[in-house]
Design a protein around this motif. Sequence first.
Motif, PDB file in Angstrom:
ATOM      1  N   SER A   7      -2.899  14.573   7.342  1.00  0.00           N
ATOM      2  CA  SER A   7      -4.134  14.157   6.656  1.00  0.00           C
ATOM      3  C   SER A   7      -4.187  14.737   5.257  1.00  0.00           C
ATOM      4  O   SER A   7      -4.663  14.074   4.319  1.00  0.00           O
ATOM      5  N   ASP A  40      -5.832   7.081   7.732  1.00  0.00           N
ATOM      6  CA  ASP A  40      -5.716   8.363   8.427  1.00  0.00           C
ATOM      7  C   ASP A  40      -6.132   8.201   9.888  1.00  0.00           C
ATOM      8  O   ASP A  40      -7.314   8.211  10.217  1.00  0.00           O
ATOM      9  N   GLU A  41      -5.187   8.058  10.754  1.00  0.00           N
ATOM     10  CA  GLU A  41      -5.428   7.852  12.186  1.00  0.00           C
ATOM     11  C   GLU A  41      -6.562   6.848  12.427  1.00  0.00           C
ATOM     12  O   GLU A  41      -7.575   7.174  13.028  1.00  0.00           O
TER      13      GLU A  41
HETATM   14 MG   LIG Z   1      -5.268  14.583  10.626  1.00  0.00          MG
END
Ligand SMILES: [Mg+2]
Lengths: 230, 258
Positions: B45, B173-174
């Motif tokens: 991240s 991000d995910e």
């Molecule tokens: Mg992360």
Amino acid sequence: MLFGFEWDLSSPLAFAVSILPMLLTGMWVTIQAAVLGFALALVLGLVWAVLKAAPLRIIAWPAAVVTEFLRDTPLLVQLFFLYYVLPEYGIVLPAFMTGALALGLQYSAYTAEVYRAGLQAVPRGQHEAALALNLTPARKFTHIVVPQAIPRIVPAMGNYLVSIMKDVPVLSVVTVLEMLNVARIIGDRTFDYLIPLSMVGAIYLVMTLIASAGVRALDTYLPKEGIPLK
Amino acid sequence: MSDPIIRFDNVVKRFGDHTVLDRLNFTVNRGEKVTIIGPSGSGKSTVLRILMTLEGIEGGVVHVGGEPLWHEADGVTPASEAHLRRKRAEMGMVFQQFNLFPHMTVLRNITEAPVRVLGLPKAEAKARAEELLELVGLTEHMAKFPHQLSGGQQQRVAIARALAMRPSILLFDEPTSALDPELVGEVLGVIRRLAEEHDLTMLLVTHEMRFAREVSDRVVFFDQGRIREEGAPEEIFTDPSEERTREFLKTTLEPSSP
Ligand SMILES: [Mg+2]
Ligand SMILES: Nc1ncnc2c1ncn2[C@@H]1O[C@H](COP(=O)(O)OP(=O)(O)O)[C@@H](O)[C@H]1O
């Protein structure tokens, strides 16, 4: 006689009825002092909150010290200070104005905290999304943060309005003719304190119940997601 | 083959005395779809957040679109806010928690920045939003507020919102980690379409290994703030050369993916 009204001492009921207009005159002063003080607290509190959040310590620090001082000293002390000290520096305000100013100053320390908590409760992800979209800091504040903070701020502010109303009798010590002071004067002159003071209590109860109900209604009415922007 | 649109040169990132990225070198070419995988806390991240200017750096230089991101053109002077604004306009980000504006309708979420930042006329921004909502399959939800949508729908709106700014780089991000398993597929489906039909550069952090394998041109395995291994998906997933990669893949073998 007070404010042009005569009291009727023939029976307790007649007495109560006859002094009601006087008390209501006092109530009107109470409401005005509370509303004016509250309005001042709302504006000044926002100023404190913004200053305290400033990245520069020389700005944030004095604001923090002032609000701490306002919060931690008694209202009566602040009131005396304004009432007796300001005139020495040539600032002479009517007693009512001094009283409203004292209320507003003290409560600004509380509302500052409400603003701070409300603004801080907006999730970090909202700031990040706004930044990622390149919204300006001003736009982010007015259109992303504030609409989401309002539903968290308004109910707490409502509670302070109720509480400021209950603090107005303190102003009687600097001769403001608010409701409690009116009741005391009636008592002094008629030697009957029970009825006027009981009526003050009852009127206060009604006022605070109405105000509290209003705050609760606001709380249920305000959307938790923030003030909708279509 | 080498036209890097993103380049990390010896980038150092610290939180306090915890060094998260230790002289990271990493490039993404224009139009490339790159997936970052790796254990939690490895700095995945952080890489995206540095690009989106949500986190600063302590050392090195990040280049985006051939220019330093965190520095002025000389590569030394810290970037001004104006410079950062200009660079930010080249990127869009899709967050794990969607981060939609809860007090705005779906339409307003998508048009707010195009109108306010790009200065698009409202009608044009709306037309663009409608087009994007069609792309993500949510045309009929335009007037709703985010809380009236499922997580998968919210994330699709977030993708449309990011696309409305016409970025050349899209960071994910995910994007499916906060979703119920049955909603993952619809979001991955949208991302897959983007990957296949657009020349966007995509940098995606995900734990959806099958998806990563299918859509990416390159897979990067992060471990403890460093790239442990990178290569074509086939290579990484079937025959990783590093023991750490092998271990990691073994722990994440999961069947979920459309
Ligand atoms: Mg992360
Ligand atoms: N704001 C922060 N403050 C302190 N430490 C942080 C912060 N953000 C991330 N970290 C730390 O940096 C490391 C990398 O985090 P992150 O990039 O989020 O990892 P990943 O996305 O791979 O799970 C972790 O050890 C995390 O605890």
